[in-house]
Scaffold this motif. Structure first.
Motif, PDB file in Angstrom:
ATOM      1  N   SER A 168       8.250   6.096   7.656  1.00 16.25           N
ATOM      2  CA  SER A 168       9.689   6.211   7.842  1.00 16.25           C
ATOM      3  C   SER A 168      10.011   7.467   8.646  1.00 16.25           C
ATOM      4  O   SER A 168       9.360   8.496   8.482  1.00 16.25           O
ATOM      5  N   PRO A 169      11.033   7.408   9.509  1.00 17.10           N
ATOM      6  CA  PRO A 169      11.443   8.608  10.237  1.00 17.10           C
ATOM      7  C   PRO A 169      12.204   9.595   9.366  1.00 17.10           C
ATOM      8  O   PRO A 169      12.494  10.709   9.785  1.00 17.10           O
ATOM      9  N   ASP A 221       0.811  -1.213   0.000  1.00 18.73           N
ATOM     10  CA  ASP A 221       0.000   0.000   0.000  1.00 18.73           C
ATOM     11  C   ASP A 221       0.844   1.262   0.000  1.00 18.73           C
ATOM     12  O   ASP A 221       0.516   2.246  -0.651  1.00 18.73           O
ATOM     13  N   LYS A 222       1.953   1.256   0.759  1.00 19.64           N
ATOM     14  CA  LYS A 222       2.729   2.493   0.903  1.00 19.64           C
ATOM     15  C   LYS A 222       3.314   2.947  -0.431  1.00 19.64           C
ATOM     16  O   LYS A 222       3.386   4.144  -0.707  1.00 19.64           O
ATOM     17  N   TYR A 223       3.734   2.006  -1.278  1.00 13.95           N
ATOM     18  CA  TYR A 223       4.263   2.383  -2.587  1.00 13.95           C
ATOM     19  C   TYR A 223       3.173   3.042  -3.424  1.00 13.95           C
ATOM     20  O   TYR A 223       3.387   4.066  -4.069  1.00 13.95           O
ATOM     21  N   ILE A 224       2.015   2.425  -3.421  1.00 19.24           N
ATOM     22  CA  ILE A 224       0.910   2.914  -4.246  1.00 19.24           C
ATOM     23  C   ILE A 224       0.455   4.293  -3.782  1.00 19.24           C
ATOM     24  O   ILE A 224       0.307   5.223  -4.577  1.00 19.24           O
ATOM     25  N   LYS A 225       0.257   4.434  -2.478  1.00 23.46           N
ATOM     26  CA  LYS A 225      -0.213   5.712  -1.944  1.00 23.46           C
ATOM     27  C   LYS A 225       0.808   6.821  -2.159  1.00 23.46           C
ATOM     28  O   LYS A 225       0.449   7.946  -2.515  1.00 23.46           O
ATOM     29  N   ASP A 226       2.089   6.515  -1.956  1.00 20.86           N
ATOM     30  CA  ASP A 226       3.124   7.532  -2.157  1.00 20.86           C
ATOM     31  C   ASP A 226       3.139   8.016  -3.606  1.00 20.86           C
ATOM     32  O   ASP A 226       3.254   9.217  -3.876  1.00 20.86           O
ATOM     33  N   CYS A 227       3.026   7.080  -4.536  1.00 19.00           N
ATOM     34  CA  CYS A 227       3.041   7.454  -5.958  1.00 19.00           C
ATOM     35  C   CYS A 227       1.839   8.317  -6.322  1.00 19.00           C
ATOM     36  O   CYS A 227       1.975   9.352  -6.990  1.00 19.00           O
ATOM     37  N   MET A 228       0.658   7.913  -5.878  1.00 20.38           N
ATOM     38  CA  MET A 228      -0.546   8.650  -6.243  1.00 20.38           C
ATOM     39  C   MET A 228      -0.578  10.023  -5.583  1.00 20.38           C
ATOM     40  O   MET A 228      -0.986  11.009  -6.188  1.00 20.38           O
ATOM     41  N   ARG A 229      -0.131  10.104  -4.343  1.00 16.87           N
ATOM     42  CA  ARG A 229      -0.108  11.391  -3.650  1.00 16.87           C
ATOM     43  C   ARG A 229       0.865  12.371  -4.301  1.00 16.87           C
ATOM     44  O   ARG A 229       0.670  13.580  -4.248  1.00 16.87           O
ATOM     45  N   ASP A 238      -7.535  12.543 -18.318  1.00 10.32           N
ATOM     46  CA  ASP A 238      -7.363  13.119 -16.976  1.00 10.32           C
ATOM     47  C   ASP A 238      -8.078  12.308 -15.900  1.00 10.32           C
ATOM     48  O   ASP A 238      -8.552  12.859 -14.896  1.00 10.32           O
ATOM     49  N   GLN A 239      -8.147  11.002 -16.100  1.00  9.68           N
ATOM     50  CA  GLN A 239      -8.754  10.117 -15.114  1.00  9.68           C
ATOM     51  C   GLN A 239      -7.683   9.250 -14.455  1.00  9.68           C
ATOM     52  O   GLN A 239      -6.602   9.047 -14.998  1.00  9.68           O
ATOM     53  N   ILE A 240      -8.006   8.751 -13.263  1.00  3.65           N
ATOM     54  CA  ILE A 240      -7.101   7.886 -12.510  1.00  3.65           C
ATOM     55  C   ILE A 240      -7.363   6.425 -12.871  1.00  3.65           C
ATOM     56  O   ILE A 240      -8.515   6.014 -13.052  1.00  3.65           O
ATOM     57  N   TYR A 241      -6.278   5.642 -12.967  1.00  8.41           N
ATOM     58  CA  TYR A 241      -6.440   4.210 -13.217  1.00  8.41           C
ATOM     59  C   TYR A 241      -5.596   3.424 -12.216  1.00  8.41           C
ATOM     60  O   TYR A 241      -4.412   3.703 -12.034  1.00  8.41           O
ATOM     61  N   LEU A 242      -6.218   2.435 -11.572  1.00  2.00           N
ATOM     62  CA  LEU A 242      -5.524   1.525 -10.669  1.00  2.00           C
ATOM     63  C   LEU A 242      -5.825   0.093 -11.083  1.00  2.00           C
ATOM     64  O   LEU A 242      -6.962  -0.226 -11.433  1.00  2.00           O
ATOM     65  N   SER A 243      -4.814  -0.768 -11.028  1.00  2.00           N
ATOM     66  CA  SER A 243      -5.048  -2.186 -11.307  1.00  2.00           C
ATOM     67  C   SER A 243      -6.131  -2.720 -10.378  1.00  2.00           C
ATOM     68  O   SER A 243      -6.091  -2.460  -9.170  1.00  2.00           O
ATOM     69  N   PRO A 244      -7.097  -3.456 -10.912  1.00  2.00           N
ATOM     70  CA  PRO A 244      -8.144  -4.032 -10.057  1.00  2.00           C
ATOM     71  C   PRO A 244      -7.578  -4.902  -8.941  1.00  2.00           C
ATOM     72  O   PRO A 244      -8.211  -5.060  -7.894  1.00  2.00           O
ATOM     73  N   ALA A 245      -6.381  -5.444  -9.140  1.00  3.51           N
ATOM     74  CA  ALA A 245      -5.784  -6.314  -8.121  1.00  3.51           C
ATOM     75  C   ALA A 245      -5.356  -5.552  -6.875  1.00  3.51           C
ATOM     76  O   ALA A 245      -5.107  -6.146  -5.829  1.00  3.51           O
ATOM     77  N   ILE A 246      -5.258  -4.231  -6.985  1.00  3.64           N
ATOM     78  CA  ILE A 246      -4.838  -3.432  -5.833  1.00  3.64           C
ATOM     79  C   ILE A 246      -5.961  -3.385  -4.800  1.00  3.64           C
ATOM     80  O   ILE A 246      -7.127  -3.200  -5.127  1.00  3.64           O
ATOM     81  N   SER A 247      -5.594  -3.523  -3.543  1.00  2.20           N
ATOM     82  CA  SER A 247      -6.596  -3.630  -2.479  1.00  2.20           C
ATOM     83  C   SER A 247      -7.452  -2.375  -2.361  1.00  2.20           C
ATOM     84  O   SER A 247      -7.007  -1.263  -2.617  1.00  2.20           O
ATOM     85  N   ARG A 248      -8.703  -2.570  -1.945  1.00  2.54           N
ATOM     86  CA  ARG A 248      -9.636  -1.459  -1.771  1.00  2.54           C
ATOM     87  C   ARG A 248      -9.166  -0.483  -0.691  1.00  2.54           C
ATOM     88  O   ARG A 248      -9.502   0.695  -0.727  1.00  2.54           O
ATOM     89  N   SER A 249      -8.372  -0.985   0.237  1.00  2.00           N
ATOM     90  CA  SER A 249      -7.918  -0.112   1.323  1.00  2.00           C
ATOM     91  C   SER A 249      -7.078   1.041   0.799  1.00  2.00           C
ATOM     92  O   SER A 249      -7.090   2.139   1.350  1.00  2.00           O
ATOM     93  N   VAL A 250      -6.350   0.789  -0.288  1.00  2.00           N
ATOM     94  CA  VAL A 250      -5.541   1.853  -0.875  1.00  2.00           C
ATOM     95  C   VAL A 250      -6.439   2.949  -1.415  1.00  2.00           C
ATOM     96  O   VAL A 250      -6.210   4.139  -1.203  1.00  2.00           O
TER      97      VAL A 250
END
Length: 214
Positions: free
Chosen positions: A149-150, A89-97, A123-135
């Motif tokens: 990370s500190p 999740d952290k990789y995905i969220k960091d990239c999208m943010r 101008d739309q967002i696309y995420l692989s369906p395999a990525i968890s809904r929590s992201v």
């Protein structure tokens, strides 16, 4: 109708060539450049101003998240599609943010890359369906240290380069800062992480996914 211009960034030549062949099979696609590391990706994106950057986030010299941030500054019209093996999740969220428009898992790229291109060009967002809904639910939830990370983004960037074996002078040249500033960051990294030597630094970078053993 003009072709969609695409820059590819992946440190594995075979992977880049495979993606290039796949993209060219779609038609109306022009591969305008290929980058072998993060620093080159930013440089080429700045020079070429492509419509789309297809980016692997684990490359030498510059973190994928930093590449995204820099490209958004120097080539604001470029849409960024992250193509990665990382499910965390952290990789995905960091990239999208930081400004990516799409995040695809490499295992599903053949089936999804064309759709991702169509989405980001609108101008739309696309995420692989395999990525968890929590992201999807919490990637935009504000917090002060979302990567757990500190270290600051700059410290993580320098840690990655140190772990890859670059000297303070080489890092300073790549990041357009002074060697003294690099040394200051290096001391802060050691203080925060309590690392005793270079081997400890490399182990930490591997654990955090900043570098790979490939």
């Amino acid at each position: 109708m003009n072709n969609t211009t695409i820059l590819l960034a992946d440190d594995h030549r075979i992977v880049r060539e495979g993606i290039a062949r796949l993209l060219e099979s779609f038609g109306d696609i022009e591969i305008v450049g290929q980058a072998n590391d993060g620093y080159e990706a930013v440089t080429l994106a700045t020079q070429l101003q492509p419509d789309i950057l297809v980016l692997d986030i684990t490359m030498p010299k510059l973190l994928g998240v930093e590449v995204i941030s820099d490209v958004r500054i120097h080539s604001p019209g470029t849409k960024i599609i992250v193509l990665s093996m990382h499910h965390k999740d952290k990789y995905i969220k960091d990239c999208m943010r930081n400004g990516a428009s799409a995040y695809l898992l490499k295992e599903s790229a053949v089936n999804e890359l064309k759709s991702a291109i169509q989405y980001v060009l609108k101008d739309q967002i696309y995420l692989s369906p395999a990525i968890s809904r929590s992201v999807v639910k919490d990637w935009l939830t504000p917090d002060s240290n979302h990567n757990g990370s500190p270290l600051t983004s700059r410290e993580r960037e320098i840690l990655k380069l140190l772990a890859e074996g670059y000297s303070n002078k080489e890092i300073a040249s790549m990041l357009f800062i002074s060697p003294k500033t690099v040394e200051t960051h290096r001391h802060r990294i050691n203080d925060k992480l309590n690392l005793g030597n270079v081997a400890d630094l490399v182990r930490y970078a591997l654990k955090e996914g900043l570098i790979s053993v490939e």
